[in-house]
Design a protein around this motif. Sequence first.
Motif, short mmCIF file in Angstrom:
data_model
loop_
_atom_site.label_atom_id
_atom_site.label_comp_id
_atom_site.label_asym_id
_atom_site.label_seq_id
_atom_site.Cartn_x
_atom_site.Cartn_y
_atom_site.Cartn_z
N ILE A 217 8.89 14.31 7.06
CA ILE A 217 7.99 14.28 6.59
C ILE A 217 7.62 12.64 6.45
CG2 ILE A 217 8.97 12.10 4.61
CD1 ILE A 217 11.71 13.42 4.00
N VAL A 218 7.34 11.40 7.23
CA VAL A 218 5.92 11.39 7.68
C VAL A 218 5.12 11.55 8.18
CG1 VAL A 218 5.43 8.68 9.52
CG2 VAL A 218 7.32 9.12 8.15
N THR A 219 4.54 12.68 9.07
CA THR A 219 3.66 12.74 9.36
C THR A 219 3.24 13.61 8.69
OG1 THR A 219 5.52 13.08 12.09
CG2 THR A 219 2.82 14.87 11.46
N GLY A 220 4.32 14.84 7.64
CA GLY A 220 3.80 15.90 6.54
C GLY A 220 3.38 14.86 5.40
N THR A 221 3.27 13.61 5.65
CA THR A 221 2.29 12.90 4.49
C THR A 221 1.10 12.66 4.82
OG1 THR A 221 4.66 11.94 3.61
CG2 THR A 221 2.82 10.15 3.31
N GLY A 223 -0.50 13.94 7.40
CA GLY A 223 -1.36 15.15 7.44
C GLY A 223 -1.24 15.65 5.62
N ILE A 224 -1.08 15.92 5.36
CA ILE A 224 -1.81 16.11 3.83
C ILE A 224 -3.27 14.81 3.36
CG2 ILE A 224 -2.06 15.58 1.18
CD1 ILE A 224 0.71 15.37 0.96
N ALA A 225 -3.35 13.99 4.16
CA ALA A 225 -4.79 13.74 4.53
C ALA A 225 -5.38 14.17 5.13
CB ALA A 225 -4.91 12.02 4.58
N THR A 226 -5.07 14.77 6.28
CA THR A 226 -5.94 14.90 7.23
C THR A 226 -6.20 16.45 6.80
OG1 THR A 226 -4.48 14.38 9.05
CG2 THR A 226 -5.98 16.34 9.92
N GLY A 284 2.01 7.56 4.23
CA GLY A 284 2.39 7.48 5.51
C GLY A 284 3.15 6.71 6.10
N ASP A 285 2.35 5.44 6.22
CA ASP A 285 2.24 4.10 7.03
C ASP A 285 3.89 3.70 6.56
OD1 ASP A 285 0.29 4.80 8.69
OD2 ASP A 285 -0.49 3.24 7.74
N GLY A 286 3.54 3.60 4.99
CA GLY A 286 5.13 2.92 5.02
C GLY A 286 6.78 4.12 4.56
N LEU A 287 6.77 4.56 5.13
CA LEU A 287 7.71 5.92 5.10
C LEU A 287 8.03 5.82 6.98
CD1 LEU A 287 6.18 9.17 3.17
CD2 LEU A 287 8.46 7.53 2.96
N ARG A 288 6.84 5.61 7.67
CA ARG A 288 7.08 5.88 8.65
C ARG A 288 7.87 3.96 9.07
NH1 ARG A 288 2.09 4.44 11.84
NH2 ARG A 288 2.56 2.23 10.58
#
Length: 297
Positions: A217-221, A223-226, A284-288
Amino acid sequence: MAETHVQTVPVKQINEPISSPWRDAWRILRKNKMAILGFCIILFFVLLAILAPFITPYEYDKGELVDKNLPPSAEHWFGTDYNGRDVFTRVIYGAQISLRVGLFAVIGSIVAGTFLGLLAGYYGKWIDTLISRLFDIMLAFPSILLAIAIVAILGPSLENALLAIAIVNVPTYGRLVRSRVLSLKEEEYVMAARAIGSKHSHIIVQHILPNSLAPIIVTGTLGIATAIIEAAALGFLGLGAQAPQPEWGLMLSDSRQYIQKAPWTVIFPGLSIMLTVLGFNLIGDGLRDALDPRMKN
């Protein structure tokens, strides 16, 4: 006869919320101001994308040449471009494209990468070797160059750009899931499930996959930005969305020769890309921070 004293133990209220890792993560996330800011930014762009037909009276693909390169005004909030099209209209319709590309590209990458990572990590042996070497070969190329090669083979279009972005990001999720599975399959509860005769598919679905969701989930969030940046890069190179689609990268490419005469045609699409990417990065940082046990007090 001696009296018997029975000690009563207070019982928790029935309606008291039960603690769980996901509930705790949500509680931590709500307290993260930067993550909330990211949610607000993304919600703003999502609402713009949904309400685009009702916000502006203009059409994104039509304009008047007599109105070309007009500066921002009460009539045209973000000005007009070289074809006399309303830039604000094109920016908010562009949000539909960028968010859709980012979301579906990441979903495709996660599904394929998770499947391959589960196979490689759980079964090991020649399956692990084959999949890992495939990931290594793909990661040997810069992602944007590999995406350009794929689109060049398939042909320039928004759909092919989405497919290319999904393909080049598969190794990221595949290696993440593989490393997670390698550690989880040695846990006692997995070994116990294997000892009582549970099927491999049951162990993977019921025990390993749920415990691998947090990093995905963290990497996917993030990854949307990327994916949004990569879609904009392909659009800028003419390999993604094609005119007259209001994709932000394509808008930058079409307007770069007017950057001195009509800078607003470049500034507003560029700001939209920056803010959207910033929003997903903050989330993503918040989820991490919320999902990583090492970050919790």
